[in-house]
Design an enzyme around this catalytic site. Structure first.
Site, PDB file in Angstrom:
ATOM      1  N   ASN B 393       7.179  60.141  19.660  1.00  0.00           N
ATOM      2  CA  ASN B 393       8.323  60.981  19.967  1.00  0.00           C
ATOM      3  C   ASN B 393       7.882  62.249  20.694  1.00  0.00           C
ATOM      4  O   ASN B 393       8.147  62.428  21.878  1.00  0.00           O
ATOM      5  CB  ASN B 393       9.061  61.333  18.669  1.00  0.00           C
ATOM      6  CG  ASN B 393      10.312  62.142  18.911  1.00  0.00           C
ATOM      7  OD1 ASN B 393      10.589  62.571  20.019  1.00  0.00           O
ATOM      8  ND2 ASN B 393      11.078  62.368  17.862  1.00  0.00           N
ATOM      9  N   ASP B 394       7.151  63.096  20.011  1.00  0.00           N
ATOM     10  CA  ASP B 394       6.816  64.398  20.582  1.00  0.00           C
ATOM     11  C   ASP B 394       5.943  64.282  21.831  1.00  0.00           C
ATOM     12  O   ASP B 394       6.038  65.112  22.721  1.00  0.00           O
ATOM     13  CB  ASP B 394       6.114  65.261  19.526  1.00  0.00           C
ATOM     14  CG  ASP B 394       7.011  65.467  18.313  1.00  0.00           C
ATOM     15  OD1 ASP B 394       8.216  65.643  18.512  1.00  0.00           O
ATOM     16  OD2 ASP B 394       6.504  65.439  17.181  1.00  0.00           O
TER      17      ASP B 394
END
Lengths: 107, 467
Positions: B393-394
Site C-alpha cells: 500500500n504505502d
C-alpha cells in the site's frame, strides 16, 4: 586529569575503538538494500560476543554465592541465545538467496 | 603461554568478524561471511573458557555451569531460529537482540557491587553503568518491538506529552548515573533504580514507533547492544568484546542511517515524529469528498492478465502475512508459460524489513532475475500492461510524491500509476500499515480486487487454467 591519565594508560584501547568505528562504517557502506536484513541479523549475532563477559563472571563466581551464580547462569543462556539464534537465523535468510543461484546457472 | 594463545585467539576472532561483516555486505559472499563470523565467535568463546586467567593467575571455574548455560541457550536458540517462519524473521532478530542486551545488563548488575563503594574508579563505574543502562534499554525496547511486530501489540501507543516524558526519563538516567559516579548517591538501591528507569525508557522509546519505521528501530537497538558489549570489553580489558561490540555499534548505526535514507526520512524524524498516528496527517482532503473506486472480479482479472504482454507484480507485507508467496510464484509461472513477461517490483522497504520480500520470494523459488529493484523498474512501468499490487500500500502511494502534508512525503515509491492498468488486491478499503489513505485506489486506471491475498491468488490461478 583522570581522563587524560586514562587515555594515556589505555592508548591501545583508544586506538582499537577509533579504528573499529571507522572499519565498521567502511565495511557497511555500499550495501545493497536487499542485504540490509541479513546484515543486520549477522551484526546482531556478532554483538552476542557479550557472552564472553558472562562466561568470565560465571567462571570467577564463588559457587556458594547463589545470586551471582543464578544471574551469571542466566546471562550465559541469554548470551548464547543471541549468538546461536543470531547466526542460525542469518544463515537461514542467506540460504534463501543461495537457492536461486543453481537455478540461475542452469539456464 | 595460555594467555598469549588467548590474545591470539581474540585477534583471529576480531579479524573474522571484520571479514564476516564485509562479506555479508555482498550477495555472493554473504553466507560464507556469516559462517566466518560464527567461527570467530566460537573460537573466542572456547578460548575464553579454557585459556582465560585473572590477575592472580587463576583459571575459570564452574565449567559445568558455563557449558550447561551454553547448551541450554544453544538448543533453545537453534530451535527457535530453525522453526521461525520466514515472515516472522524481523521479530526473531529483534528478540535475539534483546537477549544480548539483557546479557549486557546482567553483567552490569553482577559486577557493580565489586566496584561500587569499594574504591572502583569513576571510569570503571562509568563503563559498568553505561553497559547496564544501554543493555536494559536495548532489552526492553527489543521486547516491545518483538511484541509489536508479532501482532501482540497492534496499536502505536502515544502518550500525551510523549516527547517531554521521554526527555525527562533521559535526564533522570543521566542525573542518577552522574550522582552515583561522584558519590552523592551511595546506596546500591539507586543502581537498581537506574536499571528500572532504563527498562521503562526502552519501552517508552519503542512504543509509539510504528509503520515502516520498525526495522530502523530494530537496527538502532542492535547498535545499542553492540555498544553495551563494547563497554563490557572495556570493563574486562577484553579485546574480542571490544572489537565485536564497537564494530556492531558503528556498523549498526550506519545501517540505521542507510535504512532511513532508503525511506527518505531522518533518524530524528523516525524517533520523534509520528507516523500514521497524527490525526491531521491522515488523508488530507479525504474527509467530506466522496471518492469512488472500481471493483474487479477474479475472472476479469484472469482474462486481463492472460492477454497482457507484460505484468509487474508489486508484493507487500500483506502477501507475506497471507503466506501467498508460493501461490504468486505459481501464478507467475503460469503466465510465463503463456508468453506473458512477469517481473516483481521490489521496493527497498517492502515487507517489514529491507530485503524481507526478497527473502520470502526466494524461499518460494522465484528467480533472482525476476526481482527488480525500484530504480530499475520505475522506468519500465510506462510499457507495462498490468500492475498487480498484492498486499502493498504505502510503497505505491502517490501521496509520497504529490502531497507535502503526507507523513510519507518524500519517500521514493514505485510509480505504478504510469502503467496501463492497475489491479490492487486488498482485504478491504482500510488504510495501510502506516495508516494513510491512498489516492491510487481511486485512480481511473485502478481496479480493486478484494479478498485475502492467498485465496484470491489461488482462485486466480484456477481461473487462468481454464482460459
Amino acid at each position: 586529569m583522570q581522563i587524560l591519565e586514562f587515555l594515556n594508560t589505555h592508548m591501545d584501547m583508544v586506538y582499537i575503538v577509533i579504528l573499529s568505528v571507522l572499519l565498521g562504517v567502511e565495511v557497511i557502506s555500499n550495501v545493497p538494500s536487499v542485504l540490509h536484513t541479513p546484515l543486520m541479523s549477522g551484526a546482531n549475532a556478532i554483538h552476542g560476543v557479550v557472552i564472553i563477559g558472562a562466561i568470565i563472571i560465571m567462571g570467577k563466581a564463588d559457587p556458594s554465592n547463589i545470586l551471582t551464580m543464578a544471574l551469571g547462569f542466566l546471562a550465559v543462556i541469554l548470551g548464547t541465545l543471541n549468538v546461536v539464534g543470531g547466526f542460525v537465523v542469518t544463515d537461514r535468510m542467506l540460504e534463501m538467496f543461495n537457492k536461486k543461484k543453481p537455478g540461475k546457472s542452469k539456464e | 603461554m595460555g594467555e598469549y594463545l588467548l590474545e591470539i585467539s581474540y585477534l583471529i576472532a576480531s579479524v573474522l568478524y571484520i571479514l564476516g561483516l564485509k562479506m555479508l555486505s555482498g550477495p555472493k559472499t554473504a553466507r560464507k561471511g556469516n559462517l566466518y563470523a560464527a567461527f570467530g565467535m566460537a573460537l573466542a568463546i572456547l578460548a575464553t573458557i579454557f585459556l582465560y586467567v585473572d590477575e592472580e593467575g587463576n583459571k575459570l571455574q564452574n565449567h559445568i555451569w558455563i557449558f550447561g548455560g551454553i547448551a541450554v541457550g544453544s538448543v533453545v536458540g537453534w530451535l527457535a531460529a530453525v522453526r521461525v517462519k520466514m515472515t516472522a524473521m524481523p521479530q526473531m532478530v529483534s528478540i535475539f537482540n534483546g537477549m544480548g542486551g539483557a546479557c549486557a545488563a546482567l553483567i552490569g548488575l553482577i559486577e557493580f557491587p565489586h566496584y561500587f563503594g569499594h574504591g572502583g574508579s569513576i571510569l570503571i563505574l562509568l563503563t559498568i553503568f553505561a553497559g547496564l543502562v544501554i543493555g536494559s534499554v536495548s532489552f526492553s525496547g527489543s521486547v516491545v518491538a518483538f511484541a509489536k511486530l508479532n501482532g501482540n501489540m497492534n496499536k502505536d501507543i502515544r502518550l500525551p506529552f510523549y516527547n517531554i516524558i521521554n526527555t525527562l526519563f533521559i535526564i533522570a538516567i543521566f542525573a542518577i548515573t552522574a550522582l552515583l559516579l561522584v558519590g552523592t548517591l551511595t546506596d546500591p538501591m539507586y543502581v537498581y533504580l537506574l536499571a528500572l528507569i532504563s527498562l521503562a525508557y526502552g519501552v517508552l522509546f519503542v512504543i509509539p514507533i510504528g509503520g515502516a519505521d520498525m526495522p530502523v528501530v530494530i537496527s538502532l537497538l542492535n547498535s545499542f547492544t553492540g555498544m553495551a558489549a563494547a563497554f563490557g570489553g572495556f570493563l574486562y580489558g577484553n579485546m574480542a568484546m571490544l572489537t565485536g561490540g564497537i564494530l556492531v555499534g558503528s556498523a549498526g548505526t550506519i545501517l540505521t542511517v542507510v535504512m532511513c535514507n532508503a525511506m527518505n526520512r531522518s533518524l530524528t524524524n523516525v524517533i520523534f515524529g509520528a507516523f500514521g498516528t497524527g490525526g491531521a496527517a491522515v488523508g488530507p482532503g479525504g474527509s467530506g469528498v466522496e471518492k469512488s473506486y472500481k471493483e474487479i472480479g477474479v475472472s476479469d482479472t484472469a482474462v486481463l492478465l492472460n492477454y497482457s504482454q507484460s505484468v509487474v507484480i508489486v508484493p507487500g507485507y500483506g502477501l507475506a502475512v497471507a503466506q501467498a508467496q508460493h501461490v504468486i510464484h505459481e501464478l507467475e509461472e503460469l503466465l510465463e508459460e503463456r508468453g506473458v513477461s512477469v517481473k516483481y517490483a521490489i521496493h527497498p522497504v517492502a515487507g517489514r524489513m529491507p530485503g524481507h520480500m526478497n527473502v520470502l520470494l526466494a524461499e518460494s523459488n522465484v528467480e533472482y532475475d525476476k526481482l527488480v529493484e525500484m530504480e530499475d523498474i520505475n522506468p519500465e512501468f510506462e510499457t507495462t500492461d498490468v500492475v498487480l499490487v498484492v498486499g502493498a500500500n504505502d510503497v505505491v502511494n502517490p501521496a509520497a510524491k504529490n502531497d507535502p502534508a503526507s507523513p510519507i512525503y518524500g519517500m521514493p515509491i514505485l510509480e505504478v500509476e504510469k502503467a496501463k492498468n492497475i489491479i490492487i488486491n486488498k482485504r478491504s478499503m482500510n488504510v495501510g500499515y502506516a495508516g494513510i489513505d491512498n489516492e491510487l485506489f481511486y485512480h481511473e486506471k485502478n481496479s480493486m480486487l478484494f479478498g485475502d491475498a492467498k485465496s484470491v491468488l489461488v482462485s486466480l490461478v484456477a481461473e487462468l487454467k481454464t482460459l
